[in-house]
Write an enzyme that holds these catalytic residues in place. Structure first.
Site, PDB file in Angstrom:
ATOM      1  N   ARG A   1       0.824  -1.204   0.000  1.00 20.11           N
ATOM      2  CA  ARG A   1       0.000   0.000   0.000  1.00 20.11           C
ATOM      3  C   ARG A   1       0.868   1.268   0.000  1.00 20.11           C
ATOM      4  O   ARG A   1       0.455   2.311  -0.513  1.00 20.11           O
ATOM      5  CB  ARG A   1      -1.009   0.006   1.150  1.00 20.11           C
ATOM      6  CG  ARG A   1      -2.177   0.960   0.907  1.00 20.11           C
ATOM      7  CD  ARG A   1      -3.282   0.819   1.937  1.00 20.11           C
ATOM      8  NE  ARG A   1      -4.344  -0.091   1.547  1.00 20.11           N
ATOM      9  CZ  ARG A   1      -5.345   0.201   0.719  1.00 20.11           C
ATOM     10  NH1 ARG A   1      -5.438   1.409   0.164  1.00 20.11           N
ATOM     11  NH2 ARG A   1      -6.268  -0.677   0.430  1.00 20.11           N
TER      12      ARG A   1
ATOM     13  N   GLU B   1     -10.360   5.287   6.444  1.00 16.06           N
ATOM     14  CA  GLU B   1      -8.940   5.619   6.495  1.00 16.06           C
ATOM     15  C   GLU B   1      -8.561   6.945   5.842  1.00 16.06           C
ATOM     16  O   GLU B   1      -7.670   7.636   6.338  1.00 16.06           O
ATOM     17  CB  GLU B   1      -8.125   4.495   5.848  1.00 16.06           C
ATOM     18  CG  GLU B   1      -8.168   3.220   6.632  1.00 16.06           C
ATOM     19  CD  GLU B   1      -7.557   2.068   5.855  1.00 16.06           C
ATOM     20  OE1 GLU B   1      -8.164   1.659   4.844  1.00 16.06           O
ATOM     21  OE2 GLU B   1      -6.493   1.589   6.235  1.00 16.06           O
TER      22      GLU B   1
HETATM   23  N1  LUZ Z   1      -5.595  -4.842   5.217  1.00 12.44           N
HETATM   24  C1  LUZ Z   1      -5.256  -5.674   4.241  1.00 12.44           C
HETATM   25  C2  LUZ Z   1      -5.746  -3.542   5.007  1.00 12.44           C
HETATM   26  O1  LUZ Z   1      -5.097  -6.863   4.484  1.00 12.44           O
HETATM   27  N2  LUZ Z   1      -5.107  -5.203   2.992  1.00 12.44           N
HETATM   28  C3  LUZ Z   1      -5.251  -3.905   2.687  1.00 12.44           C
HETATM   29  O2  LUZ Z   1      -5.120  -3.516   1.542  1.00 12.44           O
HETATM   30  C4  LUZ Z   1      -5.575  -3.022   3.741  1.00 12.44           C
HETATM   31  N3  LUZ Z   1      -5.701  -1.721   3.517  1.00 12.44           N
HETATM   32  C5  LUZ Z   1      -5.981  -0.926   4.528  1.00 12.44           C
HETATM   33  C6  LUZ Z   1      -6.143  -1.453   5.793  1.00 12.44           C
HETATM   34  N4  LUZ Z   1      -6.038  -2.737   6.028  1.00 12.44           N
HETATM   35 MO1  MOS Z   2      -7.132  -1.327   8.981  1.00  7.30          MO
HETATM   36  S1  MOS Z   2      -5.384  -0.341   8.958  1.00  7.30           S
HETATM   37  O1  MOS Z   2      -8.185  -0.837   7.868  1.00  7.30           O
HETATM   38  O2  MOS Z   2      -7.322  -2.561   9.965  1.00  7.30           O
END
Ligand code: LUZ
Ligand code: MOS
Length: 760
Positions: A316, A717
């Site tokens: 990410r 987020e």
């Molecule tokens: N969790 C995940 C996440 O496993 N993949 C993601 O792309 C993600 N993005 C934001 C927060 N948690």
């Molecule tokens: Mo999250 S950082 O969307 O658990």
């Protein structure tokens, strides 16, 4: 029957939890009544960051009153393995310890006090080994948690050669403690047979179920996980709720009694991972019109001692390396570095903020050296419709310029700028700084496979409705949104819907409530379930009313109608029940269109993007280094907000949490891996006194995406990344005091750093 002619307004600010919260009746894990015979667990963890376990002495502890059992890795019936993405993390340490806080033993006692006392009587000898806490040192030793990754668009080398201006530098951002109000914890109870039911404070009930099954060596159908709601997660319970649930389940497996463990705040701070700190390098090339022609970023992620979610977080970072800007030539390289810190993990934004801070630093650095205002470079490079991201996806319904221009216009930026200039000319020892922070955040799990959800709907014979989804309420308001989805589908009141707990026996194989995608994924699955029941009811009505077809049937305001025929919801359900129509349904949703090829780093990974712009204004006390934020003014792309109160809460909370990360939350480990900021007296999070004096949020009402639930875009987020603007508004205030000040692009910008920078 009569129909109310005035159409009722759709509810857009409804929070099912609010009455419970404000009257203190909300039930969390620790509010569950305890069964007779419940035992209490407690972890003995390593005080050494890296070393070999030479001796363990539990004799004194075992002899203490109330101690039932002391469990080590040898007692684990299945695999001693809790790694989510990569199997590299034991539940209980075996020969080696890799960070301060790694669990070694699990004490099970009749009372919490007995467990606590026993813990203090345990003696473990550890022979120390080399400790690494810095990601660049880990990189030099080739200590990686996963393979390095690169995203590439165009040809940066060729582009730099043609650039008018090229600047290079470094940027670093610190870790961040989640400080969810409810610490980690779980409660396991024997189900009578060998199966176990677990109440867990988790964002990922299926992750808990899978991990427990693996460690106990049983199949997943023997493990039931139930979550009512949790007192905050912020990513900290996406993966890291699993060990505590696994421990209590292990305790129950071995004693056949209920076992509970809720971490004390101090234990939680010591044992759990945080936002990944990053150290990064950038190179940015611009043409004479300040168009960014090329950008290179090299990111060194401090992953801690095990992979946890760090490899996905690293992805990410790459996806968000160019934030809200179009850059035709990009090379982003990232390294997940293994250090002797607790395994770092998901935290709101999931590596995105860390990546975005770097390009914002590069732009600020370039602007400074070119002698122009940073916002002119930002503005000149905002994404436009059809622009390509380094990962191959092109923008659709791009709102980057729309948010920016609305913010500039609606908040009178020209006037603000003049006022700040005048203030700075008139004041010698206090200075104001302005900064823009545009955001662009991709919505979907970057791992395409995870973008699916299911829901279960029962319409009871009295016409009341019960719904279950895979969504976890963690204070973000998803329960309210799920109830809104069901109510709007059936055309009935929110009060007629009961949302059940999230339970793995009702909704299986869930993705964690994360990635801002919870309401979209679970809401769409819920719509699917509701629609199946609606279709059956329509088929029945076609027959019952002798209609030609079902297209004209409407479900609205508790009434079902087709031209001149009407029936109340309650009457229809009673009739349908008598006719033996199936009034239950299971819904499923998998985000369409998305795909991503990990080998080439190209695809269409996101359902859509969320945009926004914030304008920051701060005042720095140039004698003391103190500062305050005068205002943060935002234009945010909500699509069509389905719940304005809930969504506004997410923007305000995310903003302040991001500002905390960028300004005051300083996570400090010493070179021995000891957490120095080990309590909430020396790790400061924003409170009511440190929030901006004014926070304005304007709703950019747009079409919204079809892939967003009720066209209401994901909101969890994205607002955290507005917080990055706090750093640059302070930097600009410092530069107003001392135009030669050193800006290190090292967050957080604490008061100490402000003071040092003012006089550098
Ligand atoms: N969790 C995940 C996440 O496993 N993949 C993601 O792309 C993600 N993005 C934001 C927060 N948690
Ligand atoms: Mo999250 S950082 O969307 O658990």
């Amino acid at each position: 029957m009569t129909i109310n002619a005035t159409k009722k307004k759709k509810k857009t600010s409804f929070n099912v939890d609010a009455p419970l919260h404000v009257t203190g009746r909300t039930q969390y894990l620790d509010d569950l009544p305890e069964l007779a015979g419940t035992l209490y667990a407690k972890v003995y963890y390593s005080r050494v960051a890296h070393g070999l376990i030479e001796a363990i002495d539990t004799a004194k502890a075992m002899a203490m009153p109330g101690v039932v059992r002391i469990i080590s890795h040898k007692d684990i019936p299945g695999e001693n393995q809790i790694g989510g993405i990569i199997p590299d993390e034991p539940l209980l340490a075996e020969e080696e310890v890799h960070f301060i806080g790694i669990p070694i033993l699990l004490i099970i006692a009749e009372t919490e006090v007995a467990a606590h006392k026993a813990c203090e009587a345990i003696e473990v000898q550890i022979k120390p080994k080399r400790i690494i806490t810095d990601p660049i040192v880990a990189y030099e030793h080739k200590e990686f948690l996963s393979a390095p990754k690169t995203f590439q668009l165009g040809d940066t080398e060729a582009a730099f050669a043609k650039c008018e201006h090229v600047f290079e530098g470094t940027a670093e951002s610190g870790g961040q403690e989640h400080v969810y109000l409810e610490p980690q914890g779980a409660y396991a109870i024997p189900n009578g047979d060998k199966s176990i039911k677990i109440y867990s404070s988790t964002q990922g009930p299926t992750a808990v179920q899978r991990t427990v099954a693996k460690v106990l060596g049983v199949s997943m159908n023997q493990i039931e996980v139930d979550v009512n709601r949790i007192g905050g997660g912020f990513g900290g319970k996406e993966d890291q709720a699993s060990p505590w649930a696994t421990m209590v389940a292990l305790g129950t497996y071995l004693t056949n009694r209920p076992v509970k463990y809720i971490l004390e705040r101090g234990e939680d701070l010591q044992m759990t991972g945080k936002r990944n700190p990053y150290k990064s390098r950038y190179k940015i090339g611009l043409d004479k019109d300040y168009k960014i022609i090329a950008f290179e970023g090299k990111y060194f992620q401090n992953g801690g001692a095990a992979a946890d979610l760090s490899p996905a977080i690293l992805d990410r970072t790459l996806f968000h390396a160019t934030n809200s800007y179009f850059v035709p030539n990009v090379k982003a390289e990232a390294f997940s570095c293994r250090t002797n810190l607790p395994p770092n993990t998901a935290f709101r934004g999931f590596g995105g903020p860390q990546g975005m801070f770097v390009i914002e630093s590069a732009i600020h650095d370039a602007a400074r050296q070119l002698g122009v205002a940073p916002h002119l470079i930002q503005e000149a490079n905002l994404l436009q419709e059809g622009d390509e991201f380094s990962y191959g996806q092109k923008t659709e319904d791009c709102e980057a310029n729309h948010c920016w221009s609305q913010a500039k216009k609606n908040y009178n930026f020209e006037q603000l700028q003049a006022e700040v200039a005048q203030y700075n000319a008139e004041n010698k020892y206090t200075k104001k700084g302005l900064a823009f922070m545009p955001i662009c955040f991709g919505i979907s799990f970057t791992n395409t496979m995870m973008n699916n959800a299911r829901a279960l709907v029962h319409v009871y014979s009295d016409a009341s409705v019960g719904i279950s989804t895979g969504a976890i309420e963690m204070g973000q308001g998803v329960s309210s949104k799920m109830i809104q989805v069901a109510a709007s589908s059936f055309g009935i009141e929110e009060e007629q819907i009961k949302l059940e707990t999230t339970n793995t026996t009702r909704v299986a194989n869930t993705s964690p409530s994360a990635a801002s995608a919870t309401a979209d994924l679970n809401g769409k699955a819920l719509q699917d379930a509701c629609n199946q029941i609606i279709e059956r009811l329509k088929d029945f009505l076609v027959e019952h009313w002798e209609l030609k077809d079902k297209t004209s049937i409407l479900f609205e305001e508790n009434t079902i109608s087709a031209s001149d025929k009407h029936i109340a919801w309650e009457d229809l359900i009673q009739l349908a029940f008598q006719k033996r129509i199936n009034l239950s349904a299971k819904g499923h949703y998998a985000t369409p269109r998305i795909h991503f090829d990990k080998a080439t780093g190209k695809g269409h990974p996101f359902a859509y993007h969320v945009y926004g712009t914030a304008i920051f204004r701060s005042t720095v006390d140039c004698i003391r280094g103190n500062y305050e934020f005068d205002a943060v003014q935002i234009v945010h792309d909500f699509g069509t907000s389905m719940n304005r109160a809930v969504d506004l809460g997410q923007i305000e909370g995310g903003l302040v949490q991001g500002m905390g990360w960028m300004t005051m939350e300083e996570l400090i480990y010493d070179e021995k891996g000891v957490l120095k900021s080990s309590n909430l007296a020396n790790y400061k999070i924003p409170d009511i006194y440190s929030v901006p004096k004014e926070v304005s949020v304007q709703y950019l009402e747009t079409e919204g995406s079809e892939l967003a639930i009720l066209k209401s875009k994901a909101v969890g987020e994205p607002p955290l990344m507005y917080g990055i603007g706090a750093y640059f508004s302070l930097a600009n205030a410092i530069l107003a005091f001392n135009e030669n000040a050193k800006i290190t692009y090292s967050a957080p910008m604490t008061t100490e750093k402000v003071l040092l920078s003012l006089y550098s």
